[in-house]
Design an enzyme around this catalytic site. Structure first.
Site, PDB file in Angstrom:
ATOM      1  N   TYR A  77       0.847  -1.188   0.000  1.00 37.06           N
ATOM      2  CA  TYR A  77       0.000   0.000   0.000  1.00 37.06           C
ATOM      3  C   TYR A  77       0.888   1.245   0.000  1.00 37.06           C
ATOM      4  CZ  TYR A  77      -3.306   3.517   1.538  1.00 37.06           C
ATOM      5  OH  TYR A  77      -4.081   4.650   1.633  1.00 37.06           O
ATOM      6  N   HIS A 119      -4.703   5.153  -2.351  1.00 31.90           N
ATOM      7  CA  HIS A 119      -5.915   5.967  -2.373  1.00 31.90           C
ATOM      8  C   HIS A 119      -5.509   7.370  -2.823  1.00 31.90           C
ATOM      9  CE1 HIS A 119      -7.203   2.845   0.493  1.00 31.90           C
ATOM     10  NE2 HIS A 119      -8.415   3.098   0.041  1.00 31.90           N
TER      11      HIS A 119
END
Length: 163
Positions: A77, A119
């Site tokens: 991530y 994100h």
């Protein structure tokens, strides 16, 4: 023609403030002291970028491993990716992402990683376009209210790249 050198370096206690400063200038939300302290423990999942020996960018990732009984693949991530505005057209962000995809994923302890994702705030159209066109990520779902510390809370787009 002007020559320049882009290099990546490890995060150390001596240059931790560089990561903090780059993030504070580029990113809209602050990160805690604990987050920066933890950044010193993630080894190859964090790098600083230098332009002619001037610190201008950074990437900080985390390893996401499925829980014992859950089915799924391990992922990396991208928590933060930041490049100072005057240096954004030199391929520094791409070099940081490529480092994660091409170098970190090939490490023996990361051999089980199958995806890199992040994100991005839905309003950050430049970043969304960059991830898709330059870094080869694919847009996924929108997560309503992902950025809770924004006023009002901001939605995020999930971007993914299989490795």
């Amino acid at each position: 023609m002007a020559k320049y050198n882009i290099s990546l370096d490890d995060l150390t206690p001596n240059n931790l403030q560089v990561l903090r400063r780059i993030n504070s200038v580029v990113l809209p939300l602050p990160y805690s002291d604990a987050w920066y302290k933890e950044s010193l423990t993630v080894g190859p999942l964090v790098k600083l970028a230098f332009f002619n020996e001037i610190p201008v960018g950074a990437i900080r990732c985390s390893l996401v491993v499925p829980q014992k009984h859950n089915v799924g693949e391990s992922k990396i991530y991208i928590m933060t990716l930041a490049v100072l505005a005057p240096y954004r057209r030199y391929g520094i962000g791409k070099q940081l992402v490529d480092y994660i995809i091409n170098d970190v994923v090939k490490l023996e302890e990361m051999a089980f990683v199958k995806e890199v994702y992040c994100h991005v705030w839905v309003e950050n159209t430049d970043a969304l376009e960059w991830y898709v066109k330059t870094a080869g990520f694919e847009k996924g779902e929108v997560v309503p209210g992902y950025y809770k510390k924004m006023d009002p809370p901001g939605d995020a787009v999930v971007l993914r790249k299989r490795v």
